[in-house]
Design a protein around this motif. Structure first.
Motif, PDB file in Angstrom:
ATOM      1  N   LYS A  47       0.738   0.393  12.732  1.00 56.39           N
ATOM      2  CA  LYS A  47       0.529   1.813  12.453  1.00 56.39           C
ATOM      3  C   LYS A  47       1.494   2.227  11.350  1.00 56.39           C
ATOM      4  O   LYS A  47       2.651   1.833  11.352  1.00 56.39           O
ATOM      5  CB  LYS A  47       0.754   2.632  13.722  1.00 56.39           C
ATOM      6  CG  LYS A  47      -0.206   2.212  14.824  1.00 56.39           C
ATOM      7  CD  LYS A  47       0.049   2.914  16.123  1.00 56.39           C
ATOM      8  CE  LYS A  47      -0.907   2.334  17.171  1.00 56.39           C
ATOM      9  NZ  LYS A  47      -0.970   3.094  18.367  1.00 56.39           N
ATOM     10  N   PHE A  48       0.969   3.035  10.425  1.00 49.81           N
ATOM     11  CA  PHE A  48       1.740   3.440   9.256  1.00 49.81           C
ATOM     12  C   PHE A  48       1.579   4.935   8.990  1.00 49.81           C
ATOM     13  O   PHE A  48       0.576   5.535   9.370  1.00 49.81           O
ATOM     14  CB  PHE A  48       1.243   2.701   8.000  1.00 49.81           C
ATOM     15  CG  PHE A  48       1.349   1.214   8.060  1.00 49.81           C
ATOM     16  CD1 PHE A  48       2.518   0.580   7.686  1.00 49.81           C
ATOM     17  CD2 PHE A  48       0.273   0.443   8.478  1.00 49.81           C
ATOM     18  CE1 PHE A  48       2.616  -0.803   7.728  1.00 49.81           C
ATOM     19  CE2 PHE A  48       0.362  -0.935   8.523  1.00 49.81           C
ATOM     20  CZ  PHE A  48       1.535  -1.563   8.145  1.00 49.81           C
TER      21      PHE A  48
ATOM     22  N   SER B 209       1.255  -2.057  18.205  1.00 54.69           N
ATOM     23  CA  SER B 209       0.675  -2.212  19.537  1.00 54.69           C
ATOM     24  C   SER B 209       0.336  -3.681  19.708  1.00 54.69           C
ATOM     25  O   SER B 209      -0.188  -4.308  18.793  1.00 54.69           O
ATOM     26  CB  SER B 209      -0.611  -1.391  19.690  1.00 54.69           C
ATOM     27  OG  SER B 209      -0.337  -0.025  19.616  1.00 54.69           O
ATOM     28  N   VAL B 210       0.657  -4.200  20.876  1.00 52.51           N
ATOM     29  CA  VAL B 210       0.387  -5.597  21.183  1.00 52.51           C
ATOM     30  C   VAL B 210      -0.196  -5.670  22.579  1.00 52.51           C
ATOM     31  O   VAL B 210       0.339  -5.073  23.510  1.00 52.51           O
ATOM     32  CB  VAL B 210       1.685  -6.438  21.121  1.00 52.51           C
ATOM     33  CG1 VAL B 210       1.429  -7.881  21.530  1.00 52.51           C
ATOM     34  CG2 VAL B 210       2.321  -6.364  19.742  1.00 52.51           C
TER      35      VAL B 210
ATOM     36  N   TYR C  52       0.808  -1.222   0.000  1.00 55.55           N
ATOM     37  CA  TYR C  52       0.000   0.000   0.000  1.00 55.55           C
ATOM     38  C   TYR C  52       0.844   1.276   0.000  1.00 55.55           C
ATOM     39  O   TYR C  52       0.319   2.360   0.212  1.00 55.55           O
ATOM     40  CB  TYR C  52      -0.969  -0.019   1.193  1.00 55.55           C
ATOM     41  CG  TYR C  52      -1.895  -1.201   1.136  1.00 55.55           C
ATOM     42  CD1 TYR C  52      -2.991  -1.207   0.275  1.00 55.55           C
ATOM     43  CD2 TYR C  52      -1.657  -2.327   1.902  1.00 55.55           C
ATOM     44  CE1 TYR C  52      -3.831  -2.306   0.197  1.00 55.55           C
ATOM     45  CE2 TYR C  52      -2.495  -3.435   1.830  1.00 55.55           C
ATOM     46  CZ  TYR C  52      -3.570  -3.416   0.984  1.00 55.55           C
ATOM     47  OH  TYR C  52      -4.398  -4.506   0.904  1.00 55.55           O
ATOM     48  N   ARG C  53       2.146   1.127  -0.220  1.00 57.21           N
ATOM     49  CA  ARG C  53       3.072   2.257  -0.302  1.00 57.21           C
ATOM     50  C   ARG C  53       2.986   3.141   0.943  1.00 57.21           C
ATOM     51  O   ARG C  53       2.720   4.335   0.863  1.00 57.21           O
ATOM     52  CB  ARG C  53       2.824   3.047  -1.581  1.00 57.21           C
ATOM     53  CG  ARG C  53       3.056   2.191  -2.819  1.00 57.21           C
ATOM     54  CD  ARG C  53       2.826   2.922  -4.082  1.00 57.21           C
ATOM     55  NE  ARG C  53       3.721   4.089  -4.103  1.00 57.21           N
ATOM     56  CZ  ARG C  53       3.643   5.035  -5.009  1.00 57.21           C
ATOM     57  NH1 ARG C  53       2.765   4.961  -5.960  1.00 57.21           N
ATOM     58  NH2 ARG C  53       4.464   6.057  -4.962  1.00 57.21           N
ATOM     59  N   MET C  54       3.209   2.501   2.084  1.00 57.09           N
ATOM     60  CA  MET C  54       3.174   3.194   3.375  1.00 57.09           C
ATOM     61  C   MET C  54       4.491   2.951   4.098  1.00 57.09           C
ATOM     62  O   MET C  54       5.261   2.068   3.719  1.00 57.09           O
ATOM     63  CB  MET C  54       2.026   2.640   4.239  1.00 57.09           C
ATOM     64  CG  MET C  54       0.670   2.739   3.585  1.00 57.09           C
ATOM     65  SD  MET C  54      -0.687   2.228   4.655  1.00 57.09           S
ATOM     66  CE  MET C  54      -0.467   0.468   4.782  1.00 57.09           C
TER      67      MET C  54
ATOM     68  N   ILE D 241      -5.419  -1.324  12.338  1.00 57.44           N
ATOM     69  CA  ILE D 241      -4.513  -0.679  11.376  1.00 57.44           C
ATOM     70  C   ILE D 241      -4.758   0.820  11.522  1.00 57.44           C
ATOM     71  O   ILE D 241      -5.896   1.274  11.442  1.00 57.44           O
ATOM     72  CB  ILE D 241      -4.807  -1.082   9.913  1.00 57.44           C
ATOM     73  CG1 ILE D 241      -4.708  -2.594   9.686  1.00 57.44           C
ATOM     74  CG2 ILE D 241      -3.924  -0.302   8.939  1.00 57.44           C
ATOM     75  CD1 ILE D 241      -3.312  -3.144   9.561  1.00 57.44           C
ATOM     76  N   THR D 242      -3.707   1.587  11.772  1.00 57.61           N
ATOM     77  CA  THR D 242      -3.822   3.038  11.880  1.00 57.61           C
ATOM     78  C   THR D 242      -2.993   3.687  10.780  1.00 57.61           C
ATOM     79  O   THR D 242      -1.863   3.271  10.524  1.00 57.61           O
ATOM     80  CB  THR D 242      -3.333   3.530  13.259  1.00 57.61           C
ATOM     81  OG1 THR D 242      -4.144   2.951  14.274  1.00 57.61           O
ATOM     82  CG2 THR D 242      -3.391   5.049  13.361  1.00 57.61           C
ATOM     83  N   LEU D 243      -3.579   4.709  10.154  1.00 56.35           N
ATOM     84  CA  LEU D 243      -2.889   5.476   9.113  1.00 56.35           C
ATOM     85  C   LEU D 243      -2.731   6.919   9.573  1.00 56.35           C
ATOM     86  O   LEU D 243      -3.713   7.567   9.926  1.00 56.35           O
ATOM     87  CB  LEU D 243      -3.697   5.454   7.806  1.00 56.35           C
ATOM     88  CG  LEU D 243      -4.060   4.097   7.233  1.00 56.35           C
ATOM     89  CD1 LEU D 243      -4.909   4.282   5.973  1.00 56.35           C
ATOM     90  CD2 LEU D 243      -2.821   3.284   6.937  1.00 56.35           C
ATOM     91  N   PHE D 244      -1.505   7.400   9.568  1.00 60.57           N
ATOM     92  CA  PHE D 244      -1.213   8.812   9.812  1.00 60.57           C
ATOM     93  C   PHE D 244      -0.921   9.413   8.449  1.00 60.57           C
ATOM     94  O   PHE D 244       0.069   9.049   7.815  1.00 60.57           O
ATOM     95  CB  PHE D 244      -0.017   8.975  10.747  1.00 60.57           C
ATOM     96  CG  PHE D 244      -0.254   8.427  12.121  1.00 60.57           C
ATOM     97  CD1 PHE D 244      -0.886   9.198  13.096  1.00 60.57           C
ATOM     98  CD2 PHE D 244       0.139   7.139  12.454  1.00 60.57           C
ATOM     99  CE1 PHE D 244      -1.114   8.695  14.365  1.00 60.57           C
ATOM    100  CE2 PHE D 244      -0.085   6.627  13.716  1.00 60.57           C
ATOM    101  CZ  PHE D 244      -0.716   7.397  14.673  1.00 60.57           C
TER     102      PHE D 244
END
Length: 186
Positions: free
Chosen positions: A72-73, A58-59, A50-52, A121-124
């Motif tokens: 997280k990306f 986090s676990v 996804y080109r991130m 899944i977190t996207l910044f």
């Protein structure tokens, strides 16, 4: 007397060093090794697909049972809600499929498998120079515990951050099922 002091000091240092050296040996438990392997592999695969850029993980594994995993990306934007939704749903499917097919990990998972409510899944979203996006663009988006959220940070975010209180102009939420229905419409 001088020799006995030096001898005592040398013995003390030797005993201290030996006891410290033994207690500093830390062996990573097998469940932690399994988690590290899966998280590293998925960070690499998903970021390439996804080109991130991998940003953090986090676990949650209280008592050794793995109960929640999140990647997280950072991703270059701006992106529309539809583009973000597709990335979050597809990446979470990839992540979940890999987790549940990893035989080395499954024995440590709560109930021997995870569901969409057990991963995230977190996207910044950032611009081409690496700065976080602000109003009017989406700044942060994530899927966690079966819900998606899309946030737009206000322009005075830097002032708010100094006070440790981020401000959001808009927050959009939808369940995983609603997001999948929206994807299937297109």
């Amino acid at each position: 007397m001088n020799n006995s002091l030096i001898f005592t000091l040398l013995i003390s240092i030797t005993i201290f060093y030996s006891s410290c050296n033994k207690s500093m040996k830390y062996e990573i438990p097998p469940e932690e090794k399994a988690v590290n392997t899966v998280m590293a592999r998925n960070s690499k695969v998903i970021s390439a697909k996804y080109r991130m850029r991998p940003f953090a993980i986090s676990v949650a594994m209280p008592g050794g049972d793995i109960q929640y995993l999140e990647l997280k990306f950072q991703i270059c934007g701006p992106l529309s809600k539809e583009q973000i939704r597709k990335i979050l749903i597809d990446a979470s499917h990839d992540f979940l499929s890999d987790i549940n097919s990893d035989t080395g990990l499954c024995c440590y998972l709560k109930n021997h498998s995870l569901t969409i409510k057990d991963i995230g899944i977190t996207l910044f979203l950032i611009d081409s120079s690496g700065r976080g996006l602000k109003d009017p663009y989406f700044s942060i988006a994530y899927i966690s515990k079966g819900e998606l959220e899309y946030d737009i940070l206000v322009d005075n975010y830097d002032d708010e951050l100094k006070r440790n209180i981020p401000s959001y102009k808009s927050i959009y939420r939808e369940t995983y099922d609603e997001a999948v229905q929206e994807l299937n419409k297109n």
